[in-house]
Scaffold this active site. Structure first.
Site, PDB file in Angstrom:
ATOM      1  N   TYR A   1       0.837  -1.199   0.000  1.00  0.00           N
ATOM      2  CA  TYR A   1       0.000   0.000   0.000  1.00  0.00           C
ATOM      3  C   TYR A   1       0.876   1.255   0.000  1.00  0.00           C
ATOM      4  O   TYR A   1       0.649   2.188  -0.782  1.00  0.00           O
ATOM      5  CB  TYR A   1      -0.949   0.000   1.201  1.00  0.00           C
ATOM      6  CG  TYR A   1      -1.760   1.267   1.288  1.00  0.00           C
ATOM      7  CD1 TYR A   1      -2.842   1.484   0.440  1.00  0.00           C
ATOM      8  CD2 TYR A   1      -1.423   2.276   2.188  1.00  0.00           C
ATOM      9  CE1 TYR A   1      -3.566   2.662   0.487  1.00  0.00           C
ATOM     10  CE2 TYR A   1      -2.143   3.448   2.246  1.00  0.00           C
ATOM     11  CZ  TYR A   1      -3.209   3.638   1.391  1.00  0.00           C
ATOM     12  OH  TYR A   1      -3.919   4.815   1.434  1.00  0.00           O
TER      13      TYR A   1
ATOM     14  N   GLU B   1     -11.778   4.837   4.236  1.00  0.00           N
ATOM     15  CA  GLU B   1     -11.410   5.791   5.290  1.00  0.00           C
ATOM     16  C   GLU B   1     -12.527   5.903   6.327  1.00  0.00           C
ATOM     17  O   GLU B   1     -12.263   5.998   7.525  1.00  0.00           O
ATOM     18  CB  GLU B   1     -11.103   7.167   4.693  1.00  0.00           C
ATOM     19  CG  GLU B   1      -9.807   7.240   3.928  1.00  0.00           C
ATOM     20  CD  GLU B   1      -8.565   7.275   4.793  1.00  0.00           C
ATOM     21  OE1 GLU B   1      -8.668   7.426   6.033  1.00  0.00           O
ATOM     22  OE2 GLU B   1      -7.477   7.165   4.219  1.00  0.00           O
TER      23      GLU B   1
ATOM     24  N   TRP C   1      -5.301   1.464  10.155  1.00  0.00           N
ATOM     25  CA  TRP C   1      -5.383   1.318   8.708  1.00  0.00           C
ATOM     26  C   TRP C   1      -5.064  -0.116   8.299  1.00  0.00           C
ATOM     27  O   TRP C   1      -5.616  -0.633   7.339  1.00  0.00           O
ATOM     28  CB  TRP C   1      -4.457   2.323   8.028  1.00  0.00           C
ATOM     29  CG  TRP C   1      -4.634   2.374   6.543  1.00  0.00           C
ATOM     30  CD1 TRP C   1      -3.687   2.114   5.598  1.00  0.00           C
ATOM     31  CD2 TRP C   1      -5.822   2.694   5.810  1.00  0.00           C
ATOM     32  NE1 TRP C   1      -4.211   2.249   4.340  1.00  0.00           N
ATOM     33  CE2 TRP C   1      -5.524   2.611   4.441  1.00  0.00           C
ATOM     34  CE3 TRP C   1      -7.121   3.041   6.179  1.00  0.00           C
ATOM     35  CZ2 TRP C   1      -6.459   2.861   3.440  1.00  0.00           C
ATOM     36  CZ3 TRP C   1      -8.049   3.287   5.177  1.00  0.00           C
ATOM     37  CH2 TRP C   1      -7.719   3.192   3.832  1.00  0.00           C
TER      38      TRP C   1
END
Length: 145
Positions: A16, A38, A46
């Site tokens: 990522y 999000e 995350w």
């Protein structure tokens, strides 16, 4: 490649970081996907979201906003029973609300990407924070968006 400290632990974080983090995106569906993810991340790490990303893609019809905007109570119940995603009613409802808002923006502006990028005059912002503790949770610009 020099990586941020948060991306040093797992392959999924490294991928990522190396391929998406800080890379400008102009793709409406990718930006919509990031909006949904999000929202799902709020209050969580995350990494938790990244680990569930493929399940999100499957559960949320490849982030097709037209389909998501039409989700009914039966689909919401199905999502809330899906262990592959974050099963929080408010976050599922937010995804549906955001799909409707996304479609309205596209109808009014033609492009979600153009709408988002107009807040920064089409230019990426590069911050120079020395540590994660310097990164604000929000800014005047993020609040305006």
């Amino acid at each position: 490649m020099k990586r941020c400290n948060w991306a040093e632990n797992t392959d999924i974080e490294q991928t990522y970081h190396d391929e998406e983090w800080g890379v400008p995106s102009y793709d409406d569906i990718h930006l919509f996907e990031m909006l949904i993810l999000e929202g799902a991340q709020a209050g969580l790490s995350w990494l938790t979201v990244l680990n569930k990303r493929e399940s999100y893609r499957e559960a949320f019809d490849q982030f097709d906003p037209e389909k998501i905007a039409m989700y009914d109570d039966a689909k919401k119940a199905e999502l809330l029973a899906n262990p592959g995603i974050i099963r929080n009613r408010l976050k599922v409802d937010a995804a549906i609300t955001n799909a409707k808002a996304y479609l309205k923006i596209k109808e009014e502006r033609g492009s979600f990407s153009d709408y988002i990028w107009q807040f920064v005059d089409g230019e990426s912002i590069t911050n120079h924070n020395k540590s994660m503790s310097e990164v604000p949770a929000n800014t005047v610009l993020s609040d305006r968006m």
